[in-house]
Design a protein around this motif. Structure first.
Motif, PDB file in Angstrom:
ATOM      1  N   ALA A   2      36.115  -3.052  -1.547  1.00 15.79           N
ATOM      2  CA  ALA A   2      35.606  -1.892  -2.282  1.00 15.79           C
ATOM      3  C   ALA A   2      36.772  -0.987  -2.692  1.00 15.79           C
ATOM      4  O   ALA A   2      37.808  -0.962  -2.032  1.00 15.79           O
ATOM      5  N   GLU A   3      36.598  -0.299  -3.790  1.00 17.05           N
ATOM      6  CA  GLU A   3      37.617   0.630  -4.279  1.00 17.05           C
ATOM      7  C   GLU A   3      37.865   1.726  -3.224  1.00 17.05           C
ATOM      8  O   GLU A   3      36.919   2.274  -2.665  1.00 17.05           O
ATOM      9  N   ILE A   4      39.131   2.013  -2.954  1.00 17.32           N
ATOM     10  CA  ILE A   4      39.445   3.073  -1.990  1.00 17.32           C
ATOM     11  C   ILE A   4      39.751   4.345  -2.764  1.00 17.32           C
ATOM     12  O   ILE A   4      40.513   4.323  -3.735  1.00 17.32           O
ATOM     13  N   GLU A   5      39.132   5.437  -2.340  1.00 16.20           N
ATOM     14  CA  GLU A   5      39.316   6.698  -3.061  1.00 16.20           C
ATOM     15  C   GLU A   5      39.790   7.798  -2.129  1.00 16.20           C
ATOM     16  O   GLU A   5      39.522   7.771  -0.928  1.00 16.20           O
ATOM     17  N   VAL A   6      40.495   8.773  -2.725  1.00 12.49           N
ATOM     18  CA  VAL A   6      40.960   9.933  -1.961  1.00 12.49           C
ATOM     19  C   VAL A   6      39.755  10.614  -1.315  1.00 12.49           C
ATOM     20  O   VAL A   6      38.714  10.786  -1.949  1.00 12.49           O
ATOM     21  N   GLY A  98      40.509   8.713  10.426  1.00 13.32           N
ATOM     22  CA  GLY A  98      41.435   8.854   9.314  1.00 13.32           C
ATOM     23  C   GLY A  98      40.726   9.180   8.011  1.00 13.32           C
ATOM     24  O   GLY A  98      39.546   8.869   7.838  1.00 13.32           O
ATOM     25  N   THR A  99      41.472   9.832   7.128  1.00 13.15           N
ATOM     26  CA  THR A  99      40.968  10.176   5.796  1.00 13.15           C
ATOM     27  C   THR A  99      42.014   9.774   4.771  1.00 13.15           C
ATOM     28  O   THR A  99      43.204  10.043   4.977  1.00 13.15           O
ATOM     29  N   VAL A 100      41.576   9.141   3.692  1.00 14.35           N
ATOM     30  CA  VAL A 100      42.529   8.727   2.652  1.00 14.35           C
ATOM     31  C   VAL A 100      43.075   9.967   1.946  1.00 14.35           C
ATOM     32  O   VAL A 100      42.321  10.803   1.448  1.00 14.35           O
ATOM     33  N   LYS A 101      44.409  10.086   1.953  1.00  8.30           N
ATOM     34  CA  LYS A 101      45.057  11.276   1.385  1.00  8.30           C
ATOM     35  C   LYS A 101      45.490  11.035  -0.053  1.00  8.30           C
ATOM     36  O   LYS A 101      45.412  11.919  -0.895  1.00  8.30           O
ATOM     37  N   SER A 102      45.995   9.825  -0.323  1.00  9.77           N
ATOM     38  CA  SER A 102      46.384   9.524  -1.697  1.00  9.77           C
ATOM     39  C   SER A 102      46.307   8.021  -1.946  1.00  9.77           C
ATOM     40  O   SER A 102      46.402   7.218  -1.024  1.00  9.77           O
ATOM     41  N   VAL A 103      46.107   7.691  -3.218  1.00  5.54           N
ATOM     42  CA  VAL A 103      46.083   6.287  -3.638  1.00  5.54           C
ATOM     43  C   VAL A 103      46.977   6.184  -4.859  1.00  5.54           C
ATOM     44  O   VAL A 103      46.809   6.933  -5.824  1.00  5.54           O
ATOM     45  N   ASN A 104      47.982   5.284  -4.791  1.00  5.36           N
ATOM     46  CA  ASN A 104      48.908   5.127  -5.897  1.00  5.36           C
ATOM     47  C   ASN A 104      49.100   3.633  -6.119  1.00  5.36           C
ATOM     48  O   ASN A 104      49.863   2.988  -5.410  1.00  5.36           O
ATOM     49  N   GLY A 105      48.373   3.075  -7.063  1.00  2.00           N
ATOM     50  CA  GLY A 105      48.404   1.622  -7.242  1.00  2.00           C
ATOM     51  C   GLY A 105      47.871   0.953  -5.994  1.00  2.00           C
ATOM     52  O   GLY A 105      46.767   1.253  -5.545  1.00  2.00           O
ATOM     53  N   ASN A 106      48.709   0.061  -5.388  1.00  2.04           N
ATOM     54  CA  ASN A 106      48.252  -0.598  -4.159  1.00  2.04           C
ATOM     55  C   ASN A 106      48.748   0.120  -2.902  1.00  2.04           C
ATOM     56  O   ASN A 106      48.644  -0.403  -1.796  1.00  2.04           O
ATOM     57  N   ARG A 107      49.328   1.305  -3.075  1.00  2.00           N
ATOM     58  CA  ARG A 107      49.809   2.094  -1.931  1.00  2.00           C
ATOM     59  C   ARG A 107      48.783   3.160  -1.556  1.00  2.00           C
ATOM     60  O   ARG A 107      48.361   3.955  -2.388  1.00  2.00           O
ATOM     61  N   VAL A 108      48.384   3.140  -0.287  1.00  2.00           N
ATOM     62  CA  VAL A 108      47.376   4.092   0.201  1.00  2.00           C
ATOM     63  C   VAL A 108      47.968   4.877   1.360  1.00  2.00           C
ATOM     64  O   VAL A 108      48.575   4.299   2.268  1.00  2.00           O
ATOM     65  N   VAL A 109      47.825   6.200   1.333  1.00  2.00           N
ATOM     66  CA  VAL A 109      48.293   7.040   2.439  1.00  2.00           C
ATOM     67  C   VAL A 109      47.071   7.614   3.153  1.00  2.00           C
ATOM     68  O   VAL A 109      46.152   8.130   2.518  1.00  2.00           O
ATOM     69  N   VAL A 110      47.066   7.464   4.482  1.00  2.00           N
ATOM     70  CA  VAL A 110      45.936   7.900   5.294  1.00  2.00           C
ATOM     71  C   VAL A 110      46.404   8.969   6.278  1.00  2.00           C
ATOM     72  O   VAL A 110      47.382   8.766   7.004  1.00  2.00           O
ATOM     73  N   LYS A 120      44.011  16.757  21.435  1.00  5.88           N
ATOM     74  CA  LYS A 120      44.605  16.026  20.306  1.00  5.88           C
ATOM     75  C   LYS A 120      45.860  15.336  20.812  1.00  5.88           C
ATOM     76  O   LYS A 120      46.780  15.983  21.283  1.00  5.88           O
ATOM     77  N   LEU A 121      45.871  14.003  20.751  1.00  7.35           N
ATOM     78  CA  LEU A 121      47.046  13.265  21.234  1.00  7.35           C
ATOM     79  C   LEU A 121      48.108  13.181  20.150  1.00  7.35           C
ATOM     80  O   LEU A 121      49.300  13.248  20.412  1.00  7.35           O
ATOM     81  N   VAL A 122      47.639  13.001  18.932  1.00  4.92           N
ATOM     82  CA  VAL A 122      48.535  12.801  17.804  1.00  4.92           C
ATOM     83  C   VAL A 122      48.006  13.661  16.671  1.00  4.92           C
ATOM     84  O   VAL A 122      46.807  13.692  16.417  1.00  4.92           O
ATOM     85  N   LYS A 123      48.913  14.417  16.033  1.00  8.45           N
ATOM     86  CA  LYS A 123      48.458  15.155  14.855  1.00  8.45           C
ATOM     87  C   LYS A 123      49.427  14.949  13.701  1.00  8.45           C
ATOM     88  O   LYS A 123      50.531  14.459  13.901  1.00  8.45           O
ATOM     89  N   ASN A 124      48.997  15.351  12.525  1.00  9.41           N
ATOM     90  CA  ASN A 124      49.792  15.157  11.303  1.00  9.41           C
ATOM     91  C   ASN A 124      50.288  13.725  11.170  1.00  9.41           C
ATOM     92  O   ASN A 124      51.410  13.490  10.727  1.00  9.41           O
ATOM     93  N   ALA A 125      49.476  12.764  11.602  1.00  7.05           N
ATOM     94  CA  ALA A 125      49.899  11.377  11.471  1.00  7.05           C
ATOM     95  C   ALA A 125      49.623  10.917  10.052  1.00  7.05           C
ATOM     96  O   ALA A 125      48.560  11.194   9.484  1.00  7.05           O
ATOM     97  N   GLU A 126      50.607  10.233   9.482  1.00  5.96           N
ATOM     98  CA  GLU A 126      50.458   9.741   8.115  1.00  5.96           C
ATOM     99  C   GLU A 126      50.823   8.262   8.098  1.00  5.96           C
ATOM    100  O   GLU A 126      51.925   7.893   8.506  1.00  5.96           O
ATOM    101  N   ALA A 127      49.876   7.444   7.678  1.00 14.43           N
ATOM    102  CA  ALA A 127      50.110   6.006   7.590  1.00 14.43           C
ATOM    103  C   ALA A 127      50.115   5.609   6.124  1.00 14.43           C
ATOM    104  O   ALA A 127      49.219   5.980   5.374  1.00 14.43           O
ATOM    105  N   GLU A 128      51.151   4.863   5.710  1.00  6.83           N
ATOM    106  CA  GLU A 128      51.211   4.374   4.330  1.00  6.83           C
ATOM    107  C   GLU A 128      51.085   2.862   4.352  1.00  6.83           C
ATOM    108  O   GLU A 128      51.842   2.181   5.048  1.00  6.83           O
ATOM    109  N   LEU A 129      50.095   2.349   3.625  1.00 10.21           N
ATOM    110  CA  LEU A 129      49.854   0.907   3.614  1.00 10.21           C
ATOM    111  C   LEU A 129      49.983   0.357   2.201  1.00 10.21           C
ATOM    112  O   LEU A 129      49.688   1.047   1.220  1.00 10.21           O
ATOM    113  N   GLU A 130      50.423  -0.897   2.135  1.00  6.70           N
ATOM    114  CA  GLU A 130      50.440  -1.611   0.855  1.00  6.70           C
ATOM    115  C   GLU A 130      49.348  -2.658   0.937  1.00  6.70           C
ATOM    116  O   GLU A 130      49.382  -3.537   1.799  1.00  6.70           O
ATOM    117  N   LEU A 131      48.359  -2.543   0.046  1.00  6.54           N
ATOM    118  CA  LEU A 131      47.190  -3.419   0.147  1.00  6.54           C
ATOM    119  C   LEU A 131      47.224  -4.509  -0.924  1.00  6.54           C
ATOM    120  O   LEU A 131      47.881  -4.392  -1.924  1.00  6.54           O
TER     121      LEU A 131
END
Lengths: 131, 146
Positions: A2-6, A98-110, A120-131
């Protein structure tokens, strides 16, 4: 897929590390700091009990995004940054959301958060994936 | 109190780690990761990898032995009694598989005081046997009341 959206919520991961998880993680990672595997030592230095490795919690954050968005593909995660906050403990459920923060082509930041009860064990965590 | 900053820019000798199937399996099991590409060479090859694949955060296994001497160096002079692992960033390059030899070299990026706490930031760069970068790590340790 499915399409991933911000703004999309990423499927959450719930894990309850058992009493001996810090010992297994110590063996797997090579980090035998006694605050993680020796309850008496941990209490002697002012901690409530032996605590989870921060990099174990970061491992769960990495797993959560890869499983939710990339079917567990180990090549998908390109970058992960976290700030460690509260201390995690064994025998209590950890929830990674997690919440999708940005989508740029096949790059998604969560944007990702890992909590355990009120902590809260971890905060301001940012994961960037290439899908 | 002023922090010692002579170690900023210091580089330490790299360490080399030989990645093996059983170690990958042990790490994936501890994290509850279930994808068979971490356990079975047939499944890994079918998915297009040359051998059993390391999960991204397996990087702690090969990078920690390299970063430890930097963190423990008396010239850096961290007070371990009040030190916490404050933040961590990893950027992954080529995928790491069993059979790879990963060489990791650390460097002290910065030592700064913020709100009475000391921020010690190290960088690690890991390359495989072909010279391809597999990981860049930024490790931030905070010393309270430095």
């Amino acid at each position: 897929m499915a399409e991933i959206e911000v703004g999309d919520e990423v499927r959450e991961l719930r894990v309850t590390p058992d009493k001996y998880l810090p010992h297994r993680y110590a063996g797997a990672s090579g980090d035998f700091n006694p605050i993680h595997i020796d309850d008496e030592f941990a209490k002697a230095v002012g901690l409530p009990r032996n605590i989870l490795h921060g990099l174990y919690t970061m491992g769960l954050v990495a797993k959560a995004s890869a499983v939710a968005l990339a079917g567990g593909d180990p090549a998908a995660l390109k970058r992960l940054s976290v700030q460690f906050r509260g201390m995690g403990v064994p025998e209590q459920e950890i929830v990674v959301t997690g919440t999708v923060k940005s989508v740029n082509g096949n790059r998604v930041v969560v944007d990702t958060v890992a909590t355990q009860g009120e902590t809260k064990l971890v905060k301001n965590a940012e994961a960037e994936l290439e899908l | 109190m002023a922090l010692k900053t002579e170690a900023v820019g210091k580089e330490w000798e790299g360490t080399t780690y030989q990645v093996g199937r059983e170690k990958i399996k042990e790490y994936a099991t501890a994290l509850g990761i279930e994808n068979p590409v971490h356990f079975d060479v047939g499944a890994a090859r079918e998915a297009g990898f040359r051998d059993v694949v390391a999960p991204p955060m397996f990087c702690v296994v090969y990078a920690l032995p390299a970063i430890a001497p930097a963190i423990l160096d008396p010239e850096v002079g961290m007070n371990f009694a009040t030190m916490v692992h404050g933040a961590q960033e990893f950027e992954w390059g080529d995928v790491v598989c069993s059979g790879d030899e990963i060489t990791t070299a650390p460097r002290c990026l910065s030592i700064k005081e913020k709100l009475g706490n000391g921020f010690y930031v190290f960088e690690s760069t890991s390359v495989n046997q072909d010279g391809a970068q597999v990981l860049r790590g930024v490790w931030t340790n905070i010393v309270r009341g430095a």
